[in-house]
Design an enzyme around this catalytic site. Structure first.
Site, short mmCIF file in Angstrom:
data_model
loop_
_atom_site.label_atom_id
_atom_site.label_comp_id
_atom_site.label_asym_id
_atom_site.label_seq_id
_atom_site.Cartn_x
_atom_site.Cartn_y
_atom_site.Cartn_z
N HIS A 171 6.76 60.87 23.22
CA HIS A 171 6.62 61.72 24.39
C HIS A 171 5.18 61.72 24.92
CE1 HIS A 171 8.31 64.39 27.22
NE2 HIS A 171 9.11 65.06 26.41
N ASP A 191 24.49 48.82 29.79
CA ASP A 191 25.38 47.74 29.34
C ASP A 191 24.54 46.54 28.90
OD1 ASP A 191 27.23 45.73 29.01
OD2 ASP A 191 28.11 45.92 31.01
#
Length: 372
Positions: free
Chosen positions: A119, A317
């Protein structure tokens, strides 16, 4: 160089796991999957080069090509039993690696990809940008746009000596539970959220409705445990994506920490004027300082929400189809709630991290269980 929003971000990891059904890869040899994922990752890291470096002195990224953590495992189990990447050491400290990935192949033919991104360098939107870029490379799609790292010019780094927060892993036992709100239950929550006379928002979003519902139960649990300590204040804060709030709006490919905390009743006030003040002044930094002081004294209790509901996580994908399920994992921080869309896009998965005793009370709340 990190922006000042990167500088004040905590040294924690953003975790996500994508699960792929065996039917999508039944004709693909696991070795072929392995080679494709590893090669496409190497190619993706070229434009995402900071992820291969290390943060130095909380002020700049040394792009020394140290590399990312990449692990593959053959799990003699089913898809439902996967192993996430562990970003924290046995002593509770955060590793220096900015990106950690674990690929799990299962006996059933399914696959799970676990990703942890620091982060300190990125927010949730940046993580999804990286994932989709990697997936595009893996399936041979060259049209995907690369990242834009030039946000330090918008939020220049500053001298924040004595303020830069460190990751504070909870010393209490934190447990995580998943509460699922389907379309019909969300309709009830939205109606309930705007029915009270004290309601400020008359047409709440599904995220606002779920957040308000969980927050109200969080307060009930906290008050019951504290025996109604009237001096304690409770605050619900949401992480707000700043990209669409700027003028002109920034692309989703803008990489870094482009978000801000907002109190629950002020989310809709995050606009271009707010962002300009964030760029020009010290208001946000002063707010964080005051909040930190109140929290340290025990005067203020936060419930932290982050919505990933609009992130295209179910579009990732790698060449063998879209994921059948996307989830986050347990976090060693209390009162953190991650909201994600269900696969059909109509419901919400709420991943709630709380102290064990508080969670025991929450998960036996009859009203909560009637709707989740």
């Amino acid at each position: 160089m990190p922006s000042n929003l990167d500088q004040i971000a905590q040294s924690v990891y953003i975790p996500i796991i994508l699960c792929y059904s065996p039917q999508f890869g039944s004709k693909t040899d696991p070795t072929q999957k392995h080679n494709s994922l590893k090669q496409s990752l190497s190619e993706t890291l070229i434009p995402f080069y900071p992820l291969s470096g290390r943060i130095k002195d909380d002020f700049f990224i040394d792009c020394d090509n140290t590399g990312v953590e990449y692990v593959e495992a053959q799990a003699h189990a089913q898809l439902s039993e996967f192993l996430p990447v562990e970003p924290y050491s046995s002593t509770g400290t955060v590793k220096e690696t900015l990106l950690a990935i674990q690929i799990n192949f299962f006996d059933c033919g399914g696959m799970a990809i676990g990703i942890n991104m620091s982060h300190k360098i990125a927010d949730g939107s940046s993580l999804i940008t990286f994932m989709n870029a990697w997936a595009s490379k893996s399936r041979g799609d060259s049209k995907y746009l690369g990242p834009n790292f030039d946000i330090d010019s918008l939020f220049p780094p500053r001298d924040l000596s004595g303020f830069i927060p460190s990751a504070v892993l909870s010393k209490e036992k934190i447990v995580t539970r998943r509460f699922v709100f389907d379309k019909s239950k969300l309709k009830i929550l939205k109606k309930s959220a705007c029915s009270g006379a004290e309601s400020i928002v008359k047409d709440p979003t599904r995220v606002e409705a779920v957040s308000a519902f969980i927050w109200s139960h969080f307060i009930e649990v906290a008050n019951a445990k504290a025996k109604m300590d009237s001096k304690k204040l409770f605050a619900a804060v949401h992480a707000v994506n700043l990209r669409p709030k700027m003028n002109p709006p920034l692309s989703d490919h803008a990489f870094g920490n482009l978000w801000s905390f907002a109190l629950a009743n002020a989310i809709r006030k995050i606009n271009e004027d707010y962002v300009k003040k964030l760029q020009d002044g010290d208001d946000y930094l002063n707010f964080l300082k005051r909040s930190k002081e109140q929290f340290s004294r025990g005067d203020l209790e936060f419930c932290n929400f982050s919505s990933w509901c609009r992130f295209p996580v179910y579009e990732v994908d790698y060449g063998w189809g879209k994921p059948v399920w996307v989830c986050t994992t347990a976090m060693p921080f209390k009162n953190v709630v991650i909201l994600m869309s269900t696969r059909d896009g109509d419901g919400i998965d709420a991943w709630v991290n709380m102290v064990e005793d508080n969670m025991a009370m929450l998960e036996h709340d009859h009203k909560l269980l009637s709707l989740a």
